[in-house]
Design a protein around this motif. Sequence first.
Motif, PDB file in Angstrom:
ATOM      1  N   GLN A 240       0.889  -1.161  -0.130  1.00 52.55           N
ATOM      2  CA  GLN A 240       0.045  -0.009   0.063  1.00 52.55           C
ATOM      3  C   GLN A 240       0.932   1.284  -0.131  1.00 52.55           C
ATOM      4  N   LEU A 241       2.077   1.227   0.783  1.00 58.20           N
ATOM      5  CA  LEU A 241       2.855   2.385   0.898  1.00 58.20           C
ATOM      6  C   LEU A 241       3.519   2.533  -0.610  1.00 58.20           C
ATOM      7  N   GLU A 242       3.976   1.590  -1.324  1.00 63.46           N
ATOM      8  CA  GLU A 242       4.567   1.536  -2.595  1.00 63.46           C
ATOM      9  C   GLU A 242       3.414   2.120  -3.476  1.00 63.46           C
ATOM     10  N   ALA A 243       2.117   1.842  -3.490  1.00 61.90           N
ATOM     11  CA  ALA A 243       0.977   2.520  -4.519  1.00 61.90           C
ATOM     12  C   ALA A 243       0.903   3.821  -4.039  1.00 61.90           C
ATOM     13  N   LEU A 244       1.050   4.204  -2.706  1.00 67.34           N
ATOM     14  CA  LEU A 244       0.744   5.720  -2.578  1.00 67.34           C
ATOM     15  C   LEU A 244       2.179   6.471  -2.717  1.00 67.34           C
ATOM     16  N   GLY A 245       3.162   5.809  -3.160  1.00 64.73           N
ATOM     17  CA  GLY A 245       4.337   6.675  -3.691  1.00 64.73           C
ATOM     18  C   GLY A 245       5.338   6.965  -2.518  1.00 64.73           C
ATOM     19  N   MET A 246       5.190   6.406  -1.309  1.00 65.15           N
ATOM     20  CA  MET A 246       5.912   6.578  -0.184  1.00 65.15           C
ATOM     21  C   MET A 246       7.444   5.997  -0.351  1.00 65.15           C
ATOM     22  N   ARG A 247       8.318   6.566  -1.334  1.00 68.87           N
ATOM     23  CA  ARG A 247       9.581   5.589  -1.610  1.00 68.87           C
ATOM     24  C   ARG A 247      10.524   6.382  -0.208  1.00 68.87           C
ATOM     25  N   THR A 248      10.375   7.672   0.158  1.00 68.75           N
ATOM     26  CA  THR A 248      11.549   7.997   1.099  1.00 68.75           C
ATOM     27  C   THR A 248      11.298   7.235   2.188  1.00 68.75           C
ATOM     28  N   LEU A 249      10.022   6.928   2.727  1.00 68.12           N
ATOM     29  CA  LEU A 249       9.841   6.132   3.832  1.00 68.12           C
ATOM     30  C   LEU A 249      10.233   4.506   3.470  1.00 68.12           C
ATOM     31  N   LEU A 250       9.989   4.199   2.414  1.00 65.05           N
ATOM     32  CA  LEU A 250      10.446   2.622   2.107  1.00 65.05           C
ATOM     33  C   LEU A 250      11.681   2.411   1.890  1.00 65.05           C
ATOM     34  N   CYS A 251      12.373   3.494   1.394  1.00 64.57           N
ATOM     35  CA  CYS A 251      14.012   3.251   1.220  1.00 64.57           C
ATOM     36  C   CYS A 251      14.681   3.169   2.618  1.00 64.57           C
ATOM     37  N   VAL A 252      14.149   3.786   3.468  1.00 62.15           N
ATOM     38  CA  VAL A 252      15.073   3.379   4.943  1.00 62.15           C
ATOM     39  C   VAL A 252      14.676   2.023   5.313  1.00 62.15           C
ATOM     40  N   GLY A 253      13.490   1.405   4.996  1.00 67.25           N
ATOM     41  CA  GLY A 253      13.619   0.163   5.670  1.00 67.25           C
ATOM     42  C   GLY A 253      13.924  -0.862   4.715  1.00 67.25           C
ATOM     43  N   GLN A 254      14.656  -0.749   3.405  1.00 72.79           N
ATOM     44  CA  GLN A 254      14.655  -1.753   2.410  1.00 72.79           C
ATOM     45  C   GLN A 254      15.923  -2.761   2.847  1.00 72.79           C
ATOM     46  N   GLY A 255      16.377  -2.162   3.624  1.00 76.55           N
ATOM     47  CA  GLY A 255      17.816  -2.949   4.178  1.00 76.55           C
ATOM     48  C   GLY A 255      17.382  -3.965   5.391  1.00 76.55           C
ATOM     49  N   SER A 256      16.159  -3.945   5.563  1.00 83.15           N
ATOM     50  CA  SER A 256      15.951  -4.772   6.924  1.00 83.15           C
ATOM     51  C   SER A 256      14.934  -5.922   6.326  1.00 83.15           C
ATOM     52  N   VAL A 257      14.778  -6.923   7.229  1.00 83.78           N
ATOM     53  CA  VAL A 257      13.888  -7.980   6.966  1.00 83.78           C
ATOM     54  C   VAL A 257      12.529  -7.735   7.457  1.00 83.78           C
ATOM     55  N   SER A 258      12.232  -6.787   8.244  1.00 85.01           N
ATOM     56  CA  SER A 258      11.277  -6.244   8.930  1.00 85.01           C
ATOM     57  C   SER A 258      10.580  -5.418   7.940  1.00 85.01           C
ATOM     58  N   PRO A 259       9.288  -5.657   7.855  1.00 84.14           N
ATOM     59  CA  PRO A 259       8.533  -4.616   6.978  1.00 84.14           C
ATOM     60  C   PRO A 259       8.186  -3.401   7.445  1.00 84.14           C
ATOM     61  N   SER A 260       8.405  -2.672   6.546  1.00 85.73           N
ATOM     62  CA  SER A 260       7.859  -1.112   6.915  1.00 85.73           C
ATOM     63  C   SER A 260       6.336  -1.001   6.911  1.00 85.73           C
ATOM     64  N   LYS A 261       5.926  -0.082   8.114  1.00 81.45           N
ATOM     65  CA  LYS A 261       4.499   0.186   7.896  1.00 81.45           C
ATOM     66  C   LYS A 261       4.125   1.607   8.170  1.00 81.45           C
ATOM     67  N   VAL A 262       3.032   2.169   8.181  1.00 83.29           N
ATOM     68  CA  VAL A 262       2.388   3.037   8.708  1.00 83.29           C
ATOM     69  C   VAL A 262       1.200   2.772   9.433  1.00 83.29           C
ATOM     70  N   VAL A 263       1.127   3.398  10.588  1.00 81.95           N
ATOM     71  CA  VAL A 263      -0.367   2.940  11.505  1.00 81.95           C
ATOM     72  C   VAL A 263      -0.947   4.474  11.767  1.00 81.95           C
ATOM     73  N   ILE A 264      -2.125   4.210  11.448  1.00 79.73           N
ATOM     74  CA  ILE A 264      -2.827   5.408  11.491  1.00 79.73           C
ATOM     75  C   ILE A 264      -4.188   5.132  12.747  1.00 79.73           C
ATOM     76  N   MET A 265      -4.131   6.164  13.626  1.00 81.25           N
ATOM     77  CA  MET A 265      -4.758   5.869  15.098  1.00 81.25           C
ATOM     78  C   MET A 265      -5.846   7.147  14.759  1.00 81.25           C
ATOM     79  N   GLN A 266      -7.069   6.995  14.789  1.00 84.44           N
ATOM     80  CA  GLN A 266      -8.181   7.976  14.543  1.00 84.44           C
ATOM     81  C   GLN A 266      -8.895   8.043  16.149  1.00 84.44           C
ATOM     82  N   TRP A 267      -9.142   9.237  16.717  1.00 86.17           N
ATOM     83  CA  TRP A 267      -9.875   9.501  17.763  1.00 86.17           C
ATOM     84  C   TRP A 267     -10.757  10.744  17.392  1.00 86.17           C
ATOM     85  N   ASN A 268     -12.043  10.299  17.469  1.00 87.07           N
ATOM     86  CA  ASN A 268     -12.857  11.350  17.448  1.00 87.07           C
ATOM     87  C   ASN A 268     -14.076  11.280  18.523  1.00 87.07           C
ATOM     88  N   GLY A 269     -13.735  12.303  19.390  1.00 91.30           N
ATOM     89  CA  GLY A 269     -14.694  12.322  20.536  1.00 91.30           C
ATOM     90  C   GLY A 269     -15.553  13.279  20.506  1.00 91.30           C
TER      91      GLY A 269
END
Length: 486
Positions: A210-239
């Motif tokens: 999904q990050l690749e499809a969004l074009g988040m290449r600067t984020l993905l390039c940081v993690g491409q040397g690791s076996v651990s997958p890169s992620k973005v977590v979105i937390m929404q609170w609407n009280g």
Amino acid sequence: MTTPAKLAYAASDLDAIAAFEGRIVVFSGSEGKLDPAARRVNRLSKGALERLVASETFKKLSAGKAIDLAFPAGMAAEAVQVVKLERNASVELSRKAGAAIGKSAGKHNVMIHAPLMKQADEIALGALLRAYGFNDHKSKESPKAGDITVVVKEPETHSATAVDALAQGVFFTRDLVSEPANILTTTEFATRLEALSDLGVKVEVLEEDQLEALGMRTLLCVGQGSVSPSKVVIMQWNGGGEEAPFALVGKGVVFDTGGISLKPAAGMEDMTMDMGGAGVVSGVMKTLALRGAKANVVGLVGIVENMPSGNAIRPGDVVKSMKGDTVEIINTDAEGRLVLADVLWYAQERFKPTGLINLATLTGAIIVGLGHENAGVFSNDDTLCNAFLKSAEAEIEGAWRMPLGKAYDDMLKSQVADMRNSCGRAAGSITAAQFLKRFVKDETPWIHLDIAGVAEVKKETALSPKGATGWGVLALNRLIADNYEV
């Protein structure tokens, strides 16, 4: 972790003092006056408390400090702790006094007699925060902490839930920052954040495809040397509130070797804290949910691991960001800004936030400039910046505004790309902020908080043991409460 099992408020019951088996806390000011609870303790201990507060030792004691009467005669208590504090003490001194209580609480139940103390809630918060300890990976089981009961004049006017919500957010941040990277992998980090859905937070995890499809290449390039997958977590609170949310963005590098631009071996173990910005965002979201904040807030964290390998990003590579700008990689150890660049842009494109604050343990340069007393504050908006600084001051969390400007921005020029990710040692924290500013829209009020010096410390502070501090949770919660709740 070790934290008090439960916080409660109770009405005064002087007859219960003699039989209480834990630690009893009473207060006395500089003049040595005793309130009703202290007078009862004094009678039970045959005048021992009165002799203590009249002593030169107590007179020389600094405000907020405490002395123990161990195993007092005539009482079942393990100790009576006498805290030197005036009834109208400041927030800072009241929290420090509470911290003195929490630090010495150990496994015992604690009863704090504070019916005449105007800052009883601050004393309670200080006690909770300082009673914390991270010992999850020690083979010898640590004793469980006892409960804390605060005796006040009108218990119904105090909320243990509200105070505990603040503490639990700080504890969540401290736990995340303290965890080693083999435990808090990128996947485990995301899993722990998904658990916030139990509190009513809407949590979404974006995976690498999904990050690749969004074009988040600067984020993905940081993690491409690791076996651990890169992620973005979105937390929404609407009280509450129908307008666009206020947004928090955090850098979540679970471990940072520097990549190909390898860090020195000495101190590299400390890079488990390089996800401190994401930890603070997570802690704030937990506090908002626990206290049922009437605010619309979204927290986004980019979770990656920066490792060297045959697939790692290299100095000299050029990477295209989600925004469309290209970045020449000068130093792979300047990776946090690459992660934040894409998440900042995504946050604005998707949520159109009313304001935007990002946090990161971004530069060693900020420690050179401000030490471990203040976070660096960079902003494009005086109103938002001043509101945050006011909140930080109110919560006794050090923060200092740093400059931005065209001359610093010019330092980012690259011969082969739109910009470069590192400009050397001179003004290192400022050029990092200028880099991030290029990914903030002109109409978006924005703050960058460089928390490298305050997220984790080598010696204990007034409110935390050595290690992760949880800095920022209280200040950001107050900013939201004072400015963004309906």
